[in-house]
Structures are given as C-alpha cells and as structure tokens.
Design an enzyme around this catalytic site. Structure first.
Site, PDB file in Angstrom:
ATOM      1  N   HIS A   1       0.730  -1.253  -0.071  1.00 23.09           N
ATOM      2  CA  HIS A   1      -0.089   0.094  -0.071  1.00 23.09           C
ATOM      3  C   HIS A   1       0.771   1.229   0.060  1.00 23.09           C
ATOM      4  O   HIS A   1       1.982   1.101   0.389  1.00 23.09           O
ATOM      5  CB  HIS A   1      -0.918   0.128   0.953  1.00 23.09           C
ATOM      6  CG  HIS A   1      -2.134  -0.950   1.043  1.00 23.09           C
ATOM      7  ND1 HIS A   1      -2.847  -1.324   2.071  1.00 23.09           N
ATOM      8  CD2 HIS A   1      -2.370  -1.872  -0.073  1.00 23.09           C
ATOM      9  CE1 HIS A   1      -3.556  -2.055   1.495  1.00 23.09           C
ATOM     10  NE2 HIS A   1      -3.508  -2.507   0.635  1.00 23.09           N
TER      11      HIS A   1
ATOM     12  N   GLU B   1       0.947   3.918   1.720  1.00 20.64           N
ATOM     13  CA  GLU B   1       1.307   4.573   3.149  1.00 20.64           C
ATOM     14  C   GLU B   1       2.533   3.750   3.716  1.00 20.64           C
ATOM     15  O   GLU B   1       3.579   4.360   4.062  1.00 20.64           O
ATOM     16  CB  GLU B   1       0.265   4.264   4.412  1.00 20.64           C
ATOM     17  CG  GLU B   1      -1.135   4.971   3.749  1.00 20.64           C
ATOM     18  CD  GLU B   1      -2.073   3.797   3.107  1.00 20.64           C
ATOM     19  OE1 GLU B   1      -2.403   4.016   2.265  1.00 20.64           O
ATOM     20  OE2 GLU B   1      -2.479   3.172   3.707  1.00 20.64           O
TER      21      GLU B   1
ATOM     22  N   CYS C   1      -5.732   1.255   5.721  1.00 17.61           N
ATOM     23  CA  CYS C   1      -6.309  -0.048   6.371  1.00 17.61           C
ATOM     24  C   CYS C   1      -5.642  -0.465   7.674  1.00 17.61           C
ATOM     25  O   CYS C   1      -4.620   0.282   8.264  1.00 17.61           O
ATOM     26  CB  CYS C   1      -5.916  -1.261   5.447  1.00 17.61           C
ATOM     27  SG  CYS C   1      -4.045  -1.458   5.334  1.00 17.61           S
TER      28      CYS C   1
ATOM     29  N   CYS D   1      -1.671  -0.664   7.724  1.00 20.00           N
ATOM     30  CA  CYS D   1      -0.890   0.668   7.192  1.00 20.00           C
ATOM     31  C   CYS D   1      -1.113   1.288   8.516  1.00 20.00           C
ATOM     32  O   CYS D   1      -0.205   1.961   9.054  1.00 20.00           O
ATOM     33  CB  CYS D   1      -1.492   1.122   6.120  1.00 20.00           C
ATOM     34  SG  CYS D   1      -1.033   0.448   4.580  1.00 20.00           S
TER      35      CYS D   1
END
Length: 161
Positions: free
Chosen positions: A79, A81, A105, A108
């Site tokens: 992801h 992040e 999420c 993250c």
C-alpha cells in the site's frame, strides 16, 4: 504597487495534490492510491503509491481482485502508506503528517503508528465501516493519532507535461 498573489493553493491542497499525483503512478487497474508524508514545517519527507515490491514483476504477478487468493493482487501489493514509510531514508518520522487519497487499512495503521506519524489526512473513506477501517480508527484513537478528512475545495489544477 502590486501585492502578492492571493490565489495560490493551500498546504492541504498542495500535499493532497502530491498524494493524488503519486497515486497516478500506480499500475493497479482498480484502485490507485497515493501518499505524501510531510514534516510539521511543511517539508515533503516521502511519497508512495500502491504497487508490487521492487523486483516483483507487475507483468507476471496478478492484478485480479477475485479468485484463488494467490491469484489475486492482495498478497503482493504494498500500500501507498507503507511504501512512503519504507521509502523514507531521513531518520525519524516522529510527529509527521501523512496525506493519503484513501483512508488507511489496519495494517498500514500499525505502520503509521509505529513510525511516529501523528496526523493522517485522508480523502476518500469508501471502505468506512469495514472491519479493517474500524480497527484502524480504534488503533489511531488509542495511539493518539489525529485523523481528519480532507475538505475538497473544488479547485481544478491542470499541468501540461
């Protein structure tokens, strides 16, 4: 005597714009997410977008959302992040602000908390209410991480490249 410009973009517009631009680098056919981490002094520290780890071919590994788990993108995609956190090479992210185009999420959220980031500014919250997002919010609240949704201004910014 003329004064300074008054129609310049705000810090929030600037950093969310950078996050959205970073998301345009993603090759994911369904969801392109970008992230920009900044210091309290409004300096960009790191940028990331969702995609496969370095050395993992996006021509060989799957981009599918459905099917056998190992034939979908989910076990392989990093992801935005986490990419931005891992891309940072400058030391501590303690107290930093993270701008992201999609609410983080739970996985993250853990990395955000552990890295010392104290503020998350997100644009879309399209998965609000899912277990992952509820867990993220619980952890952010417990860890004292401020979350706020970006307020869209409706400003159009066009760049010719």
């Amino acid at each position: 005597m003329s004064g300074k410009r008054t129609d310049y973009i705000s810090w929030d517009e600037y950093f969310m714009g950078v996050a959205m631009l970073a998301g345009m680098r993603s090759k994911d056919p369904n969801t392109q997410v970008g992230c920009c981490i900044v210091s309290r002094q409004n300096k960009i520290l790191s940028i990331g977008y969702n995609g496969f780890p370095m050395g993992v071919s996006d021509d060989v590994f799957p981009w599918s959302r459905e099917g056998e788990p190992l034939m979908t993108k989910y076990p392989y995609v990093t992801h935005s992040e986490l990419n931005a956190i891992l891309n940072y090479r400058g030391g501590s992210l303690e107290g930093a602000i993270l701008y992201v185009s999609l609410f983080p999420c739970n996985e993250c959220a853990k990395a955000i908390i552990q890295s010392g980031i104290k503020t998350v500014v997100y644009d879309s919250d399209k998965y609000a209410g899912t277990d992952s997002m509820v867990a993220s919010r619980r952890m952010f609240e417990a860890a004292g991480v401020e979350c706020r949704q970006y307020v869209r201004t409706g400003r159009k910014i066009e760049i010719s490249l």
